[in-house]
Design a protein around this motif. Structure first.
Motif, PDB file in Angstrom:
ATOM      1  N   LEU A 131      10.778  -5.411  11.607  1.00  0.00           N
ATOM      2  CA  LEU A 131       9.596  -6.144  12.053  1.00  0.00           C
ATOM      3  C   LEU A 131       8.283  -5.503  11.615  1.00  0.00           C
ATOM      4  CD1 LEU A 131      10.818  -7.055  15.647  1.00  0.00           C
ATOM      5  CD2 LEU A 131      10.649  -8.586  13.695  1.00  0.00           C
ATOM      6  N   TYR A 132       8.354  -4.553  10.676  1.00  0.00           N
ATOM      7  CA  TYR A 132       7.106  -3.986  10.160  1.00  0.00           C
ATOM      8  C   TYR A 132       6.620  -4.837   8.990  1.00  0.00           C
ATOM      9  CZ  TYR A 132       3.609  -0.819   8.329  1.00  0.00           C
ATOM     10  OH  TYR A 132       2.428  -0.278   7.894  1.00  0.00           O
ATOM     11  N   ARG A 133       5.330  -5.148   8.996  1.00  0.00           N
ATOM     12  CA  ARG A 133       4.743  -5.932   7.917  1.00  0.00           C
ATOM     13  C   ARG A 133       3.552  -5.181   7.343  1.00  0.00           C
ATOM     14  NH1 ARG A 133       3.631 -11.844   8.336  1.00  0.00           N
ATOM     15  NH2 ARG A 133       4.354 -11.650   6.179  1.00  0.00           N
ATOM     16  N   GLY A 134       3.420  -5.254   6.022  1.00  0.00           N
ATOM     17  CA  GLY A 134       2.319  -4.568   5.366  1.00  0.00           C
ATOM     18  C   GLY A 134       0.969  -5.109   5.818  1.00  0.00           C
ATOM     19  N   SER A 135      -0.029  -4.223   5.760  1.00  0.00           N
ATOM     20  CA  SER A 135      -1.365  -4.615   6.221  1.00  0.00           C
ATOM     21  C   SER A 135      -1.977  -5.704   5.352  1.00  0.00           C
ATOM     22  CB  SER A 135      -2.278  -3.381   6.233  1.00  0.00           C
ATOM     23  OG  SER A 135      -2.331  -2.790   4.932  1.00  0.00           O
ATOM     24  N   ASN A 136      -1.492  -5.845   4.106  1.00  0.00           N
ATOM     25  CA  ASN A 136      -2.051  -6.861   3.206  1.00  0.00           C
ATOM     26  C   ASN A 136      -1.216  -8.139   3.199  1.00  0.00           C
ATOM     27  OD1 ASN A 136       0.142  -5.712   1.993  1.00  0.00           O
ATOM     28  ND2 ASN A 136      -0.756  -5.629  -0.070  1.00  0.00           N
ATOM     29  N   ALA A 137      -0.251  -8.250   4.153  1.00  0.00           N
ATOM     30  CA  ALA A 137       0.630  -9.430   4.168  1.00  0.00           C
ATOM     31  C   ALA A 137       0.526 -10.208   5.468  1.00  0.00           C
ATOM     32  CB  ALA A 137       2.078  -8.985   3.944  1.00  0.00           C
ATOM     33  N   SER A 138      -0.502  -9.933   6.258  1.00  0.00           N
ATOM     34  CA  SER A 138      -0.591 -10.563   7.583  1.00  0.00           C
ATOM     35  C   SER A 138      -0.805 -12.069   7.508  1.00  0.00           C
ATOM     36  CB  SER A 138      -1.723  -9.911   8.385  1.00  0.00           C
ATOM     37  OG  SER A 138      -2.954 -10.019   7.679  1.00  0.00           O
ATOM     38  N   SER A 170       6.362   0.518  -5.530  1.00  0.00           N
ATOM     39  CA  SER A 170       5.333  -0.524  -5.450  1.00  0.00           C
ATOM     40  C   SER A 170       3.954   0.059  -5.716  1.00  0.00           C
ATOM     41  CB  SER A 170       5.361  -1.186  -4.070  1.00  0.00           C
ATOM     42  OG  SER A 170       4.463  -2.270  -4.020  1.00  0.00           O
ATOM     43  N   GLU A 171       3.084  -0.796  -6.230  1.00  0.00           N
ATOM     44  CA  GLU A 171       1.675  -0.450  -6.429  1.00  0.00           C
ATOM     45  C   GLU A 171       0.853  -1.643  -5.968  1.00  0.00           C
ATOM     46  OE1 GLU A 171      -1.395   1.075  -9.927  1.00  0.00           O
ATOM     47  OE2 GLU A 171       0.760   0.882 -10.335  1.00  0.00           O
ATOM     48  N   GLU A 172      -0.042  -1.380  -5.054  1.00  0.00           N
ATOM     49  CA  GLU A 172      -0.809  -2.475  -4.464  1.00  0.00           C
ATOM     50  C   GLU A 172      -1.584  -3.230  -5.541  1.00  0.00           C
ATOM     51  OE1 GLU A 172      -3.719  -3.248  -0.596  1.00  0.00           O
ATOM     52  OE2 GLU A 172      -3.418  -1.210  -1.358  1.00  0.00           O
ATOM     53  N   GLY A 173      -1.430  -4.544  -5.517  1.00  0.00           N
ATOM     54  CA  GLY A 173      -2.109  -5.403  -6.469  1.00  0.00           C
ATOM     55  C   GLY A 173      -1.358  -5.616  -7.765  1.00  0.00           C
ATOM     56  N   LYS A 174      -0.258  -4.871  -7.986  1.00  0.00           N
ATOM     57  CA  LYS A 174       0.483  -4.997  -9.244  1.00  0.00           C
ATOM     58  C   LYS A 174       1.937  -5.421  -9.050  1.00  0.00           C
ATOM     59  CE  LYS A 174      -2.312  -1.756 -11.937  1.00  0.00           C
ATOM     60  NZ  LYS A 174      -2.287  -0.560 -12.823  1.00  0.00           N
ATOM     61  N   GLY A 175       2.450  -5.337  -7.856  1.00  0.00           N
ATOM     62  CA  GLY A 175       3.807  -5.803  -7.627  1.00  0.00           C
ATOM     63  C   GLY A 175       4.731  -4.743  -7.059  1.00  0.00           C
ATOM     64  N   THR A 176       5.973  -5.174  -6.826  1.00  0.00           N
ATOM     65  CA  THR A 176       6.977  -4.323  -6.184  1.00  0.00           C
ATOM     66  C   THR A 176       8.293  -4.414  -6.944  1.00  0.00           C
ATOM     67  OG1 THR A 176       5.968  -4.670  -4.008  1.00  0.00           O
ATOM     68  CG2 THR A 176       8.247  -3.894  -4.037  1.00  0.00           C
ATOM     69  N   PRO A 200       0.833  -1.205   0.000  1.00  0.00           N
ATOM     70  CA  PRO A 200       0.000   0.000   0.000  1.00  0.00           C
ATOM     71  C   PRO A 200       0.869   1.258   0.000  1.00  0.00           C
ATOM     72  CG  PRO A 200      -0.844  -1.592   1.578  1.00  0.00           C
ATOM     73  CD  PRO A 200       0.467  -2.125   1.099  1.00  0.00           C
ATOM     74  N   SER A 201       0.494   2.256  -0.780  1.00  0.00           N
ATOM     75  CA  SER A 201       1.310   3.469  -0.918  1.00  0.00           C
ATOM     76  C   SER A 201       1.517   4.175   0.414  1.00  0.00           C
ATOM     77  CB  SER A 201       0.657   4.425  -1.920  1.00  0.00           C
ATOM     78  OG  SER A 201      -0.670   4.753  -1.505  1.00  0.00           O
ATOM     79  N   SER A 202       0.539   4.089   1.312  1.00  0.00           N
ATOM     80  CA  SER A 202       0.657   4.765   2.610  1.00  0.00           C
ATOM     81  C   SER A 202       1.668   4.087   3.530  1.00  0.00           C
ATOM     82  CB  SER A 202      -0.708   4.808   3.303  1.00  0.00           C
ATOM     83  OG  SER A 202      -1.199   3.489   3.517  1.00  0.00           O
ATOM     84  N   GLU A 203       2.121   2.877   3.163  1.00  0.00           N
ATOM     85  CA  GLU A 203       3.028   2.126   4.027  1.00  0.00           C
ATOM     86  C   GLU A 203       4.437   2.013   3.458  1.00  0.00           C
ATOM     87  OE1 GLU A 203       1.284  -1.624   5.030  1.00  0.00           O
ATOM     88  OE2 GLU A 203      -0.717  -0.776   5.290  1.00  0.00           O
TER      89      GLU A 203
END
Length: 443
Positions: free
Chosen positions: A394-401, A428-434, A383-386
């Protein structure tokens, strides 16, 4: 010694130097003027005395004390050097008389006496006259002036020190305010900020100090928050596999199990132990990098060879995943640490494997002074905000839990590339890759 006293002493020293220099100049100018005036009076007295000698009637009109001399010694010689008249105890050497015969003027100092010699022609006769005397009034005036100068200089020292204390105290008063406010800051109120009495358009040095200190407090507060979050996340990441291991072991011990069930339990314990060991190793490596950032040994390394070795190791463990490599294939040398670089490449590849099911694309772009290595996946993205937070340990993206991981990979990569004098960028763009871009300076 406090700053206030040091400033006052320095102000006193500078004032003493300036005042002393001015007073010394005044004294010597005055001394020169007094001496010149005394010589002028001796010269005028010589003219008067020769008139008294050659024309006695002048004595009634112009007495000898006209020019304020105390006890002048008078010596009058003829043109041939014969002594015609002498008054007083001062003896004129023959060499002085000889000198005046061939010169119009004579001035000399001997002991406390000043002497002037002049030629005068009266009624057709040439006279050589010498007048000598002590300038006692002038010396008294100069001694009084010297005592006044010394006393004034000492008084100026005291006044300049007291003035320096007063003004330095006023100048440093805001510092006391800053110190009092700083003393109120503890680990429990790191959000407190020092207050300024002025707006940002008219700041002085104290205000700049306050702004700098507030910026420092902001960095410290962020560091404390990061450390607190790190400890919390680390505790969670270490506790989760331990909890799973304990649960499996307790369940296995609750009653007799079949061999297959024991195998399954041991398999789960092994997986969680490996996960725990991996997390611990990554935490230790991150701590070691933070501690020895400036002591890491860097050698001449072929970064293409390191990347190829990493890809071979990755393909050995994940043969089903397609990896496409494009760009430069010949050797490119950098000043770096091969083992750490391999760890960084492998972490990015592992992330690309975990967070996508598609191929992994690697692009090499070479410039005269830099090589850029881009590792791109086509998975869930960030996510762009993250994006600004994924480098934190130890930070993990909200969509990778739901995907296994400790959140240490990108923070390790960021630190490793920094140690190797490179740059690490994440797009990165959410849903399209990094896309992770590593830029390293070539040698």
């Amino acid at each position: 010694m406090k700053i206030r006293q040091r400033l006052a002493l320095r102000f006193m020293f500078v004032s003493a130097l300036i005042t002393g220099t001015i007073l010394i100049i005044i004294y010597f100018f005055t001394r020169g003027f007094v001496h010149a005036d005394f010589i002028d009076r001796l010269t005028q007295q010589s003219s008067l005395e020769v008139l008294h000698y050659a024309s006695p009637q002048v004595r009634d009109v112009m007495p000898s004390g006209t020019f304020n001399l105390v006890n002048p010694s008078i010596s009058i010689f003829s043109e041939s050097g014969t002594l015609l008249h002498r008054q007083g105890d001062f003896h004129i050497p023959d060499t002085w008389v000889t000198f005046l015969k061939t010169n119009d003027l004579f001035n000399a100092e001997r002991g406390e006496y000043s002497t002037v010699g002049r030629k005068h022609v009266i009624n057709g006769n040439l006279y050589l006259i010498f007048v000598s005397d002590k300038d006692l009034p002038g010396e008294r005036e100069l001694n009084f002036l010297l005592r006044a100068i010394i006393a004034g200089w000492i008084i100026s020292l005291v006044l300049s020190y007291l003035t320096g204390l007063y003004f330095s105290g006023n100048a440093l008063q805001p510092m006391k305010h800053v110190v009092n406010e700083v003393n109120q800051i503890t680990q429990d109120n790191l959000g407190y900020r020092l207050k300024m009495d002025k707006d940002a358009a008219s700041v002085d040095e104290i205000d700049e100090l306050i702004l700098t200190f507030n910026a420092l407090l902001t960095r410290i507060e962020r560091a404390f928050i990061t450390q607190k979050r790190f400890v919390q996340n680390a505790s969670h990441e270490l506790k989760t596999p331990l909890t799973a291991i304990m649960a499996e072991v307790e369940l296995a011990l609750a009653r007799d199990r079949s061999m297959e069930e024991y195998r399954r339990t041991l398999h789960v314990v092994l997986q969680e132990t490996e996960r725990l060991a991996s997390t611990t190793q990554e935490l230790l490596l991150l701590a070691r990098l933070e501690e020895r950032a400036h002591k890491t040994e860097l050698d001449s390394v072929d970064v293409i060879e390191v990347l190829d070795r990493t890809l071979a190791s990755f393909s050995l463990h994940h043969p089903e995943r397609e990896v496409v490599k494009e760009g430069k294939t010949s050797a490119v040398y950098i000043q770096g640490n091969a083992q750490l670089l391999q760890t960084a490449f492998l972490n990015i590849l592992d992330n690309a494997y975990k967070y996508s099911n598609d191929k992994i694309k690697i692009t090499l772009t070479s410039k005269p002074k830099e090589i850029a290595i881009t590792i791109r996946d086509f998975g869930i993205g960030i996510p762009s905000s993250e994006l600004n937070q994924v480098r934190s340990p130890l930070y993990r993206g909200s969509n990778a839990s739901t995907i296994p991981g400790a959140g240490l990979g990108l923070s390790l990569v960021d630190r490793i590339i920094s140690v190797n004098n490179g740059q690490f960028e994440i797009y990165s763009e959410e849903g399209k890759g990094t896309a992770c871009v590593i830029k390293l300076p070539v040698i």
